[in-house]
Design an enzyme around this catalytic site. Structure first.
Site, PDB file in Angstrom:
ATOM      1  N   CYS A  81      21.865  29.045 -13.172  1.00 27.40           N
ATOM      2  CA  CYS A  81      22.803  28.545 -13.189  1.00 27.40           C
ATOM      3  C   CYS A  81      24.346  29.374 -13.034  1.00 27.40           C
ATOM      4  CB  CYS A  81      22.753  28.042 -15.151  1.00 27.40           C
ATOM      5  SG  CYS A  81      23.457  27.138 -15.721  1.00 27.40           S
ATOM      6  N   CYS A 227      27.801  21.084 -12.164  1.00 30.71           N
ATOM      7  CA  CYS A 227      27.099  22.358 -11.833  1.00 30.71           C
ATOM      8  C   CYS A 227      27.585  23.879 -11.230  1.00 30.71           C
ATOM      9  CB  CYS A 227      25.622  21.687 -11.011  1.00 30.71           C
ATOM     10  SG  CYS A 227      24.203  22.734 -10.716  1.00 30.71           S
TER      11      CYS A 227
END
Length: 287
Positions: A81, A227
């Site tokens: 992430c 993202c």
């Protein structure tokens, strides 16, 4: 007499990176949260609300100041992430774990160098992109290709690039991100069986040699405002194909990230914000 069950308490920090939001837990002395607890925390109506849950751990490598684990909103684990890495970096600085302008963090996918550029801006070396199908993994295709084609089963055929940034990504180039069928095609690609267990699906439009627009349908969360690993994936794909320069701005619904990739053997570098929103205590019977 009615006995009321007293819920346990769980301190947390709410953070976001370009709108990609997180519940951050200090798990250095505690167990992993259960999938049920992750789903409860992520619930935007009955919980705190987030795209992912980040758990701070003791470092796993000698040069890291901390490690972190990642759970998606549906309670499943994730290996990478990018926006979360920046938020963990900011958390580590505030907690006094990181005292200089450069340090390292351990994630499930490896160790990442971090540079503190100012109080809320961080540069993270995410990963060296991997394009070989077996390293993503991508199934049903023999040999590495710039673009793959797939029939999604409803008469829709898509052409996509595939890359791992420590987690799997499919990147589809579109004429207009605003009208791209992000949810429909994103879910179809995820359900296609081409990527196991699943994949993040990015929809990218090249505006210029140094500017890209992007929307991403993430596994376990759906479309998010940003993202970080998806921005790195899209940039790496487009750089490798010669569509953009080696240093680009990626514009997402929640904000802008700067992505650079010095050469094919180097880590992709991601620069962007990390913001604290609030701190609180979550009450839940399963804590």
């Amino acid at each position: 007499m009615i006995r009321m069950r007293t819920p346990s308490t769980l301190p947390f920090t709410k953070m976001h990176g370009a709108g990609n939001d997180f519940v951050v837990l200090d798990l250095r002395d505690g167990p992993d949260p259960s999938p049920e607890l992750c789903r409860a925390l992520a619930d935007r109506h009955k919980g705190v609300g987030c795209d992912l849950v980040l758990g701070i751990r003791e470092p796993r490598s000698a040069r890291a100041v901390a490690a972190f684990d990642i759970w998606t909103a549906d309670g499943s684990r994730s290996a990478q992430c990018g926006n979360g890495a920046r938020c963990v970096a900011a958390w580590a600085v505030r907690a006094g774990l990181a005292r200089g302008p450069r340090f390292a963090l351990d994630s499930p996918s490896g160790t990442h160098e971090v540079d503190v550029l100012d109080a809320d801006t961080f540069r993270v070396a995410l990963a060296v992109p991997r394009f070989a199908p077996e390293s993503i993994p991508l199934f049903g295709h023999d040999g590495e290709q710039d673009l793959y084609e797939a029939d999604l089963g409803d008469g829709t055929r898509v052409r996509f690039a595939a890359v791992s940034m420590g987690n799997p990504h499919a990147v589809i180039e579109v004429d207009d991100t605003a009208t791209a069928p992000v949810a429909r095609v994103g879910r179809a690609v995820q359900a296609s069986g081409l990527f196991l267990p699943t994949v993040n699906v990015g929809f990218a439009r090249v505006e210029s040699r140094d500017r890209v627009h992007l929307r991403v349908h993430e596994y376990g969360a759906g479309e998010t405002l940003a993202c970080g690993s998806g921005a790195c994936a899209a940039a790496a794909v487009l750089m490798r194909r010669g569509r953009v320069d080696r240093n680009v701005s990626v514009v997402l619904p929640g904000g802008e990230l700067r992505i650079s990739w010095p050469d094919d053997a180097a880590d992709v570098l991601m620069t962007g914000p990390a913001a604290f929103v609030y701190e609180g205590t979550f009450l839940h019977a399963s804590v």
